[in-house]
Design a protein around this motif. Structure first.
Motif, short mmCIF file in Angstrom:
data_model
loop_
_atom_site.label_atom_id
_atom_site.label_comp_id
_atom_site.label_asym_id
_atom_site.label_seq_id
_atom_site.Cartn_x
_atom_site.Cartn_y
_atom_site.Cartn_z
N VAL A 1 -10.08 7.36 -2.98
CA VAL A 1 -10.42 6.36 -3.92
C VAL A 1 -9.01 5.31 -3.81
O VAL A 1 -8.07 5.80 -4.30
CB VAL A 1 -10.81 6.54 -5.27
N ARG A 2 -9.21 3.93 -3.83
CA ARG A 2 -8.15 3.38 -3.80
C ARG A 2 -7.85 2.60 -5.22
O ARG A 2 -8.66 2.17 -5.80
CB ARG A 2 -8.15 2.12 -2.78
N VAL B 1 -13.15 4.22 -1.12
CA VAL B 1 -13.29 3.98 0.47
C VAL B 1 -14.27 5.10 0.91
O VAL B 1 -15.17 4.52 1.85
CB VAL B 1 -11.98 4.14 0.92
N HIS B 2 -14.14 6.36 0.71
CA HIS B 2 -15.14 7.37 1.10
C HIS B 2 -14.81 8.40 0.04
O HIS B 2 -14.18 8.41 -0.89
CB HIS B 2 -14.71 7.76 2.64
N ASP C 1 0.75 -1.12 0.14
CA ASP C 1 0.01 0.18 0.09
C ASP C 1 1.01 1.39 0.11
O ASP C 1 1.54 1.51 0.85
CB ASP C 1 -0.88 -0.08 1.27
N ALA C 2 0.96 1.99 -1.27
CA ALA C 2 1.98 3.03 -1.33
C ALA C 2 1.51 4.37 -0.40
O ALA C 2 0.34 4.31 -0.16
CB ALA C 2 2.19 3.22 -2.81
N VAL D 1 -1.57 -1.15 -4.18
CA VAL D 1 -2.52 -0.16 -3.65
C VAL D 1 -2.13 1.23 -3.69
O VAL D 1 -0.98 1.43 -2.95
CB VAL D 1 -3.09 -0.99 -2.50
N ALA D 2 -2.69 2.12 -4.11
CA ALA D 2 -2.22 3.57 -3.99
C ALA D 2 -3.57 4.56 -4.03
O ALA D 2 -4.66 4.03 -4.43
CB ALA D 2 -1.46 3.71 -5.25
N ASP D 3 -3.03 5.76 -3.87
CA ASP D 3 -4.30 6.76 -4.04
C ASP D 3 -4.24 7.41 -5.41
O ASP D 3 -5.34 8.32 -5.63
CB ASP D 3 -4.17 7.74 -3.02
N ARG D 4 -3.59 6.75 -6.55
CA ARG D 4 -3.85 7.17 -7.69
C ARG D 4 -3.25 6.23 -8.49
O ARG D 4 -3.02 5.10 -8.42
CB ARG D 4 -2.85 8.55 -7.75
#
Length: 343
Positions: free
Chosen positions: A336-337, A331-332, A273-274, A307-310
């Motif tokens: 976004v993952r 996620v909310h 998870d970066a 896994v990252a936010d981008r």
């Protein structure tokens, strides 16, 4: 052939996870998939609740389901029960009436009904894309199947806040399990997380029998992850051992994710998870960090789940990977993952 009852709202992601424990997984209807074969690992899937031996499919109404069951060959003995499911409330079917009607068919065929402790459970899944708020794929159908396996639903008993070492932002065990399953975690596999944080991904991989190796740049995280893994895999934090294989061995060390102290091709998969942009002091630090980690992952393993936010697909390609799957998982509202599966 088997029918899989999927969980969550992202069927494509659930099918991809299911493919780690079943063969030829394909779309059937919203919340449902088919598979040609299954392994014992289906019991440890996060987004597959049940697997049933498929009797057949028909139109999503009670009369059609009853006709299908009446004509089906049933090579079983003992008591039975029927469970009807209106998948995602997409059909409006009266599930109690469906259970009574199908139970009556089985009674007429000589079976005794035992609702409390049956020898066999028949599931009737009613699903319709037109009634699925998420716009599911597949065709409207009723799928009948005899229960073959149920996944172990103990994720709520293993929340990050219950571990000896906790940091805000720790991933939910349900999501972590799905990611390590996609990576191929299980007995005889070795999984590496080069940015292990509190150890949540390693913990889930270890629980399903994988040997796990973790690295982190912060000594605090190395110490905390070690404490969590010791608690979960070696001590009293491990769930019901009868429901799981023997936990894998584990090791955690301090290291730079772009310069791992790991020999070439010595692990089966890397999953990490970066850091998210808001967690990094300087946004520009992320690109070289993630690119370096992807390059090292390609050196030590044949598969990677990032896994990252981008979207880091270009970085993955530049590091020598082929992107086989890509998912966006909300996620909310503000997160976004992005899940990248690389081989």
């Amino acid at each position: 052939m088997y029918v899989l009852e999927l969980g969550g709202q992202d069927d494509a992601f659930a099918r991809r996870e299911a493919a780690s424990a079943a063969s030829a997984v394909d779309v059937l209807a919203p919340g449902l998939a088919t598979a040609r074969g299954i392994s014992d690992r289906v019991r440890h899937l996060a987004f597959t609740h049940r697997v049933c031996d498929l009797v057949g499919t028909t139109d999503p109404d009670i009369e059609s389901a009853a006709a299908l069951l009446s004509a089906a060959t049933i090579d079983r003995e003992g008591s039975v029960a029927v469970r009807a499911v209106d998948v995602r409330a997409s059909t409006g079917i009266d599930t109690q009436q469906a259970e009574r009607t199908l139970g009556g068919v089985l009674t007429d065929r000589g079976f005794a009904v035992d609702l409390d402790n049956p020898d066999h459970v028949l599931y009737a899944y009613f699903s319709d894309p037109d009634g699925d708020e998420e716009g599911g794929t597949g065709e409207a159908c009723c799928a009948l199947g005899w229960l073959e396996a149920e996944s172990v639903r103990d994720f709520g008993e293993r929340q990050p806040t219950d571990r000896p070492f906790f940091q805000p932002g720790s991933m939910d065990p349900l999501e972590a399990r799905a990611l390590v399953n996609i990576a191929g975690a299980g007995p005889d596999a070795t999984i590496l997380d080069p940015m292990c944080g509190t150890g949540g991904l390693l913990l889930e991989a270890g629980l399903v029998g994988a040997d796990v190796v973790g690295g982190d740049a912060q000594e605090k995280m190395v110490s905390g992850a070690s404490e969590n893994l010791r608690y979960a895999l070696d001590g009293g934090g491990h769930p019901d051992r009868d429901a799981y294989p023997e936990p894998g061995e584990w090791e955690v060390f301090r290291s730079d994710a772009s310069a791992l102290p790991v020999a070439d091709t010595t692990v089966d998969a890397v999953v990490f998870d970066a850091p998210y942009g808001r967690q990094s002091r300087i946004e520009g630090e992320l690109a070289p960090l993630v690119s370096g980690a992807l390059g090292e992952a390609n050196r030590v393993a044949g598969r990677c789940v990032l896994v990252a936010d981008r979207d880091w697909r270009d970085a993955g390609t530049n590091a020598g990977w082929t992107i086989t799957d890509y998912f966006r998982r909300r996620v909310h509202r503000s997160l976004v993952r992005h899940v990248h599966v690389l081989e």
